[in-house]
Design an enzyme around this catalytic site. Structure first.
Site, PDB file in Angstrom:
ATOM      1  N   GLU A   1       3.460  40.605 -19.456  1.00  0.00           N
ATOM      2  CA  GLU A   1       2.626  41.405 -18.452  1.00  0.00           C
ATOM      3  C   GLU A   1       2.771  42.864 -19.268  1.00  0.00           C
ATOM      4  O   GLU A   1       3.803  43.438 -19.855  1.00  0.00           O
ATOM      5  CB  GLU A   1       3.413  42.037 -17.590  1.00  0.00           C
TER       6      GLU A   1
ATOM      7  N   CYS B   1       3.460  38.430 -12.781  1.00  0.00           N
ATOM      8  CA  CYS B   1       5.158  38.271 -12.795  1.00  0.00           C
ATOM      9  C   CYS B   1       5.451  38.186 -11.784  1.00  0.00           C
ATOM     10  O   CYS B   1       5.827  37.604 -11.324  1.00  0.00           O
ATOM     11  CB  CYS B   1       5.467  39.588 -13.885  1.00  0.00           C
TER      12      CYS B   1
ATOM     13  N   LYS C   1      -1.912  44.015 -10.185  1.00  0.00           N
ATOM     14  CA  LYS C   1      -0.772  43.172  -9.495  1.00  0.00           C
ATOM     15  C   LYS C   1      -0.413  43.244  -7.760  1.00  0.00           C
ATOM     16  O   LYS C   1      -0.571  44.337  -7.540  1.00  0.00           O
ATOM     17  CB  LYS C   1       0.474  43.899 -10.453  1.00  0.00           C
TER      18      LYS C   1
END
Length: 259
Positions: free
Chosen positions: A44, A144, A110
């Protein structure tokens, strides 16, 4: 359709808020990968580390890092995936890019902002789950903190591979290990997690633990603590098909939709 997917995981210490230096270090690491591979996975925010100083490192989809990813994909004849800070329409995104050798780019923003550090105040959250069809493999890429939310990863599309790119810190690394394994088991898919190592510019420490789990939750590839470098693992379509056909767990999924 290819029955095997050869994947390279790269675990590295990211250089804080320095896209040029990070591109250079990943270029050197990728050069060391010999032989044929199909997919290269980076962490990431691989150009900067997990920074809230978006304006300092943000690029556009016409910027140097996207161009670099296109060049790498063409040179290695392999797709390359990782997230970076993208500015678009006056908004900042923690955006994953899946760049194929053909030049096709798929993006995933995300979904779950890490509110513990105020990520939602800086970055615009994504709204769409993405499934990529690459070489006959269905791939679901996530980022994540998304790992903590199993409903978002729920395998209603019968994807084959779940990918998490991350900056997951040392104090909560046991959760990373456990949840990667759980996502593989519950979705009956390969689960690949690529994390970073080192200490970032806000003194958060990372120990890596990048790993690959098969559809039964067995760990089939992993890095040593704080190890830098790459590992190559071959995913097998017959493994996915054999165990799904044998156990048929996904047939018993609850039926519901996400608003």
């Amino acid at each position: 359709m290819e029955n095997e997917l050869k994947v390279a995981l790269i675990q590295a210490d990211l250089i804080w808020e320095n896209p040029k230096a990070n591109r250079e270090q990943f270029t050197e690491k990728i050069k060391q990968i010999s032989g044929s591979i199909n997919l290269i996975i980076l962490p990431e925010m691989f150009t900067s580390g997990f920074t809230m100083n978006a304006e300092m490192v943000a690029e556009t989809m016409q910027g140097k890092t996207v161009s670099w990813m296109l060049d790498i994909a063409e040179e290695k004849n392999a797709a390359i995936v990782g997230s970076l800070v993208i500015k678009e329409n006056k908004k900042y995104y923690n955006r994953l890019l899946f760049v194929e050798p053909s030049g096709q780019i798929t993006v995933y923003n995300k979904r779950h902002a890490f509110t513990l550090v105020g990520e939602e105040k800086i970055y615009t959250e994504g709204a769409e789950k993405v499934i990529i069809d690459y070489k006959g493999w269905k791939i679901c890429p996530l980022i994540c903190y998304d790992l903590r939310f199993p409903v978002w990863a729920r395998n209603t599309e019968d994807y084959d591979v779940l990918i998490y790119v991350a900056n997951w810190p040392k104090p909560r690394i046991s959760a990373w290990d456990t949840l990667l394994q759980a996502r593989a088991i519950e979705n009956m898919s390969y689960c690949v997690g690529v994390n970073r190592v080192g200490v970032d510019g806000v003194n958060s420490e990372y120990t890596g633990h990048s790993a690959v789990y098969d559809v039964l939750g067995n760990k089939i590839s992993a890095f040593a603590e704080n190890e830098q470098g790459f590992k190559i693992v071959t995913l097998e379509k017959r493994h996915v098909e054999a165990y799904r056909n044998k156990f048929k767990f996904l047939n018993d999924r609850d039926s519901f939709s996400i608003d």
